[in-house]
Design a protein around this motif. Structure first.
Motif, short mmCIF file in Angstrom:
data_model
loop_
_atom_site.label_atom_id
_atom_site.label_comp_id
_atom_site.label_asym_id
_atom_site.label_seq_id
_atom_site.Cartn_x
_atom_site.Cartn_y
_atom_site.Cartn_z
N VAL A 1 -4.21 50.29 -6.08
CA VAL A 1 -3.86 49.39 -7.18
C VAL A 1 -3.66 50.20 -8.44
CG1 VAL A 1 -4.61 47.42 -8.57
CG2 VAL A 1 -5.27 47.55 -6.15
N SER A 2 -2.47 50.11 -9.04
CA SER A 2 -2.20 50.76 -10.32
C SER A 2 -2.23 49.70 -11.40
CB SER A 2 -0.82 51.42 -10.30
OG SER A 2 -0.79 52.44 -9.34
N GLY A 3 -2.90 50.03 -12.50
CA GLY A 3 -2.98 49.05 -13.56
C GLY A 3 -3.48 49.62 -14.87
N THR A 4 -3.84 48.73 -15.76
CA THR A 4 -4.31 49.08 -17.09
C THR A 4 -5.74 48.58 -17.26
OG1 THR A 4 -2.07 48.88 -17.92
CG2 THR A 4 -3.84 48.87 -19.56
N ALA A 5 -6.61 49.47 -17.75
CA ALA A 5 -8.01 49.13 -17.96
C ALA A 5 -8.26 48.82 -19.43
CB ALA A 5 -8.90 50.28 -17.51
N GLU A 6 -9.19 47.90 -19.65
CA GLU A 6 -9.64 47.62 -21.02
C GLU A 6 -11.12 47.30 -20.96
OE1 GLU A 6 -8.36 43.79 -22.80
OE2 GLU A 6 -7.37 43.44 -20.87
N PHE A 7 -11.80 47.48 -22.08
CA PHE A 7 -13.24 47.22 -22.15
C PHE A 7 -13.49 45.82 -22.68
CE2 PHE A 7 -12.80 51.85 -22.79
CZ PHE A 7 -13.39 52.25 -21.60
N MET A 8 -14.49 45.17 -22.09
CA MET A 8 -14.85 43.82 -22.49
C MET A 8 -16.34 43.79 -22.82
SD MET A 8 -11.89 42.34 -22.11
CE MET A 8 -12.16 40.59 -22.14
N GLU A 9 -16.70 43.09 -23.88
CA GLU A 9 -18.09 43.00 -24.34
C GLU A 9 -18.72 41.65 -24.05
OE1 GLU A 9 -19.95 45.33 -25.61
OE2 GLU A 9 -18.48 46.89 -25.98
N ASP A 10 -18.18 40.87 -23.15
CA ASP A 10 -18.62 39.52 -22.84
C ASP A 10 -20.03 39.51 -22.23
OD1 ASP A 10 -19.03 37.01 -21.64
OD2 ASP A 10 -16.91 36.76 -21.17
N LEU A 11 -21.04 39.14 -23.03
CA LEU A 11 -22.43 39.17 -22.59
C LEU A 11 -22.68 38.24 -21.39
CD1 LEU A 11 -25.21 40.40 -23.11
CD2 LEU A 11 -25.69 38.47 -24.63
N GLU A 12 -22.10 37.05 -21.40
CA GLU A 12 -22.28 36.12 -20.29
C GLU A 12 -21.70 36.68 -18.99
OE1 GLU A 12 -24.18 33.33 -19.97
OE2 GLU A 12 -24.85 34.03 -21.92
N ARG A 13 -20.54 37.31 -19.10
CA ARG A 13 -19.91 37.90 -17.92
C ARG A 13 -20.73 39.09 -17.43
NH1 ARG A 13 -14.45 37.32 -15.84
NH2 ARG A 13 -13.95 36.10 -17.68
N LYS A 14 -21.27 39.90 -18.36
CA LYS A 14 -22.13 41.03 -17.96
C LYS A 14 -23.35 40.51 -17.20
CE LYS A 14 -22.10 43.32 -22.13
NZ LYS A 14 -22.56 44.36 -23.06
N LYS A 15 -23.94 39.43 -17.70
CA LYS A 15 -25.10 38.84 -17.03
C LYS A 15 -24.72 38.34 -15.64
CE LYS A 15 -28.63 35.27 -17.71
NZ LYS A 15 -29.10 34.21 -18.59
N LYS A 16 -23.56 37.71 -15.53
CA LYS A 16 -23.09 37.17 -14.25
C LYS A 16 -22.86 38.29 -13.24
CE LYS A 16 -19.07 34.74 -12.38
NZ LYS A 16 -17.78 34.14 -12.71
N TYR A 17 -22.30 39.41 -13.67
CA TYR A 17 -21.97 40.51 -12.77
C TYR A 17 -23.14 41.46 -12.52
CZ TYR A 17 -17.06 39.22 -13.43
OH TYR A 17 -15.87 38.56 -13.47
N TRP A 18 -24.19 41.32 -13.33
CA TRP A 18 -25.31 42.26 -13.22
C TRP A 18 -25.99 42.15 -11.86
CZ3 TRP A 18 -25.79 46.25 -16.18
CH2 TRP A 18 -26.96 47.02 -16.10
N ASN A 19 -26.34 43.30 -11.34
CA ASN A 19 -27.00 43.39 -10.05
C ASN A 19 -28.31 44.14 -10.29
OD1 ASN A 19 -27.81 44.55 -7.49
ND2 ASN A 19 -25.75 44.15 -6.73
N PRO A 20 -29.43 43.73 -9.69
CA PRO A 20 -30.70 44.42 -9.92
C PRO A 20 -30.63 45.93 -9.61
CG PRO A 20 -31.08 42.37 -8.74
CD PRO A 20 -29.60 42.54 -8.85
N ILE A 21 -29.71 46.32 -8.76
CA ILE A 21 -29.53 47.75 -8.47
C ILE A 21 -29.13 48.50 -9.73
CG2 ILE A 21 -28.10 49.41 -7.18
CD1 ILE A 21 -28.01 47.29 -4.93
N PHE A 22 -28.36 47.84 -10.61
CA PHE A 22 -27.92 48.49 -11.85
C PHE A 22 -29.11 48.84 -12.75
CE2 PHE A 22 -23.72 45.95 -11.57
CZ PHE A 22 -23.18 46.91 -10.74
N ASP A 23 -30.19 48.03 -12.68
CA ASP A 23 -31.38 48.33 -13.48
C ASP A 23 -31.85 49.76 -13.20
OD1 ASP A 23 -31.63 45.82 -14.73
OD2 ASP A 23 -32.75 45.01 -13.03
#
Length: 169
Positions: A82-104
């Motif tokens: 997949v070729s594409g364009t990346a951007e950074f997002m600061e969405d706290l609710e989305r970070k919480k939704k995607y967070w996995n305990p392994i990331f801790d």
């Protein structure tokens, strides 16, 4: 050569091909050279964008900030680039939704750390190879490398490119 697909068809094709592949190799460009690292794709209903969690204090963050062009390579029963364009997002609710305990443990922080950021990749094109039989694909590749004769490329393998930017028909 890419076949004509609507945006929805492109999304469905890629969604089906990567649904069981958890990790992509993300390639960024540094001084004109590609650099790759494994990144866990966040489990979300694929709507055309791909999401990843990272830290701001990383080389990858600096690389994307400097050049947002990325490539994601998925390998499993199918192979998808997949070729594409990346951007950074600061969405706290989305970070919480995607967070996995392994990331801790892995990132040694929590989702609400200001150093945690989401990478949203908007695909432009995706090329894929479906074989259904990885051993057969490897064997065919080896035949191509060692044979002086032509090897039939269409024996059970499908290769195509979908363009996410094509207007809907």
């Amino acid at each position: 050569m890419a076949q004509q697909h609507t945006h929805e068809e492109a999304v469905e094709t890629v969604k089906d091909l990567i649904k069981d592949i958890k990790v992509a190799m993300m390639t960024t460009v540094v001084d004109g050279k590609p650099v790759s690292r494994p990144m866990q794709t966040q489990e979300t209903e694929f709507d055309g964008d791909l999401w990843f969690v990272t830290l701001k204090e990383t080389d990858k963050y600096d690389e994307i900030a400097s050049n947002p062009t990325v490539n994601l390579a998925y390998a499993g029963k199918s192979y998808v680039s997949v070729s594409g364009t990346a951007e950074f997002m600061e969405d706290l609710e989305r970070k919480k939704k995607y967070w996995n305990p392994i990331f801790d443990k892995m990132l040694e922080t929590s989702y609400d750390d200001p150093n945690v950021v989401l990478i949203k990749v908007t695909p432009e094109t995706a090329e894929y190879w479906e074989s259904g039989n990885t051993l057969k694909t490897v064997k065919k590749f080896a035949q191509k490398l060692t044979s002086k004769d032509s090897v039939d490329d269409n024996d059970g393998e499908l290769n195509d490119t979908v363009d996410f930017n094509k207007p809907n028909k």
